[in-house]
Design an enzyme around this catalytic site. Structure first.
Site, PDB file in Angstrom:
ATOM      1  N   LYS A  55      43.151   8.361  38.454  1.00 31.95           N
ATOM      2  CA  LYS A  55      43.694   9.646  38.910  1.00 31.95           C
ATOM      3  C   LYS A  55      42.567  10.677  38.995  1.00 31.95           C
ATOM      4  O   LYS A  55      42.472  11.433  39.956  1.00 31.95           O
ATOM      5  CB  LYS A  55      44.802  10.123  37.961  1.00 31.95           C
ATOM      6  CG  LYS A  55      46.100   9.339  38.138  1.00 31.95           C
ATOM      7  CD  LYS A  55      47.103   9.614  37.016  1.00 31.95           C
ATOM      8  CE  LYS A  55      48.311   8.688  37.165  1.00 31.95           C
ATOM      9  NZ  LYS A  55      49.234   8.752  36.034  1.00 31.95           N
ATOM     10  N   GLN A  99      49.829  11.745  30.372  1.00 29.09           N
ATOM     11  CA  GLN A  99      50.043  10.314  30.607  1.00 29.09           C
ATOM     12  C   GLN A  99      51.034   9.767  29.578  1.00 29.09           C
ATOM     13  O   GLN A  99      50.832   9.919  28.378  1.00 29.09           O
ATOM     14  CB  GLN A  99      48.701   9.568  30.529  1.00 29.09           C
ATOM     15  CG  GLN A  99      48.779   8.106  30.902  1.00 29.09           C
ATOM     16  CD  GLN A  99      49.133   7.871  32.378  1.00 29.09           C
ATOM     17  OE1 GLN A  99      48.656   8.556  33.261  1.00 29.09           O
ATOM     18  NE2 GLN A  99      49.987   6.882  32.621  1.00 29.09           N
ATOM     19  N   ASP A 122      54.063  15.968  37.841  1.00 28.13           N
ATOM     20  CA  ASP A 122      54.797  14.707  37.697  1.00 28.13           C
ATOM     21  C   ASP A 122      56.283  14.903  38.015  1.00 28.13           C
ATOM     22  O   ASP A 122      57.017  13.922  38.192  1.00 28.13           O
ATOM     23  CB  ASP A 122      54.667  14.184  36.258  1.00 28.13           C
ATOM     24  CG  ASP A 122      53.700  13.016  36.157  1.00 28.13           C
ATOM     25  OD1 ASP A 122      53.428  12.382  37.196  1.00 28.13           O
ATOM     26  OD2 ASP A 122      53.228  12.737  35.040  1.00 28.13           O
TER      27      ASP A 122
END
Ligand code: NAD
Length: 313
Positions: A55, A99, A122
């Protein structure tokens, strides 16, 4: 034989589009003004480390700033929450990604809901979940967004299609079902307690599978001509080698479906591309610039700007 839906190629198109948009931002607002993405990795899970590294790399390749925070697995929830508060107030950061999974002693819901909703790239914050569910403008979760974009490109319109989503997690299954509903599909959600899954599969024009069980869906369960989006990522040993496979038995599914995403090379690259797209969107919303439109990378609209960027760079 089913057509292969090339997630890698589509993801590259999104990446190029985002790169060109970032270049345009720099022309308008100065070289130093770029979207910034902060990632937080807690602990040393090897798979999570790979995801976060990729990422960060893709973020930088798109011309954006990447801020990576690595924290020990022993960190307390309060300390993690303080870091998020700091990032919420940092003007160089437009997207924050924690994460998952987090270690068991940390409450993931508390952490996700501590992120400023406008920086929640997200799309997991309760506010964004509610906005999506009530048909309002939300930050959309990356994996379901990527799946929806591939389906829209394949079909043109999804209106009236029978769609089956297998899996009901908060990060894939549930938002996927909401997005398909928003695109006027008739949606069925299946999960571990669904009986006669084969009957639901046989009715579905679109099957999105997000379970994490290799070979769960064999080809003969599918309606002939169905379009299959395989979200599953499973590591299996074949001929002494570790390989990645999805939840759908690819070989048999390709003989029945009209189109299918491969694993790897399908949903995975689209997820990262949509994260870049969301970070760009967050920047535009925060700085009150016109939002990037998805049509920019699905139609020729973004190409002129991309050419201009390539000539200039
Ligand atoms: P999860 O474990 O949170 O959810 C799995 C879901 O599958 C649950 O809702 C469960 O009810 C359902 N399920 C379990 N057994 C079933 C069965 N026999 N029949 C029908 N449903 C069943 O998983 P998740 O986080 O949603 O991820 C699912 C898969 O997608 C995993 O393989 C994960 O690695 C992968 N994934 C891929 C990406 C990507 O970018 N490609 C992103 C997220 C997740």
């Amino acid at each position: 034989m089913a057509a292969i839906i090339d997630g890698k190629e589509f993801a590259q198109r999104i990446h190029d589009f985002v790169r060109a948009q970032v270049w345009q931002i720099q022309q308008d607002a100065g070289q130093g003004s770029v979207p910034g993405l902060a990632t937080i990795l807690v602990g040393e899970d090897p798979a999570s480390e790979v995801y976060v590294r990729n990422k960060g790399r893709k973020t930088r390749e798109a011309g954006m700033a990447s801020f990576q925070h690595r924290l020990p697995a022993t960190i307390g929830e309060d300390e993690l929450l303080s870091l998020i508060t700091e990032l919420n107030h940092d003007a160089n950061i437009h997207g924050i990604l924690v994460q998952l999974p987090l270690p068991a002693h940390i409450n993931s819901d508390n952490v996700i809901n501590a992120i400023a909703p406008e920086k929640d790239v997200d799309g997991f914050h309760t506010r964004n979940v509610g906005l999506l569910g009530s048909g309002q403008k939300a930050m959309l979760p990356c994996t379901p967004l990527g799946c929806t974009l591939m389906l829209r490109e394949h079909f043109g319109t999804l209106k009236g299609k029978n769609a089956l989503v297998i899996g009901r997690s908060n990060i894939v299954g549930k938002p996927m079902a909401q997005l398909l509903l928003a695109d006027d599909c008739t949606v069925t959600i299946a999960h571990r307690y669904t009986e006669n899954l084969i009957d639901h599969c046989r009715q579905a024009d679109i099957v999105v599978v997000a379970v994490g069980k290799p070979g769960l869906i064999p080809g003969h369960w599918l309606k002939p001509g169905a379009v299959v989006i395989d979200v599953g990522i499973n590591r299996i040993i074949q001929d002494g080698k570790t390989i990645l496979v999805g939840d759908v038995d690819f070989a048999s599914a390709t003989t029945i479906a009209s189109a299918i995403t491969p694993v790897p090379g399908g949903v995975g690259p689209m997820t990262i591309a949509c994260l870049l797209y969301n970070t760009l969107t967050a920047y535009c919303r925060i700085h009150q610039r016109p939002e990037p439109e998805e049509t920019g990378f699905t139609l020729a609209q973004g190409i002129g700007q991309l050419r201009e960027f390539r000539e200039a760079s």
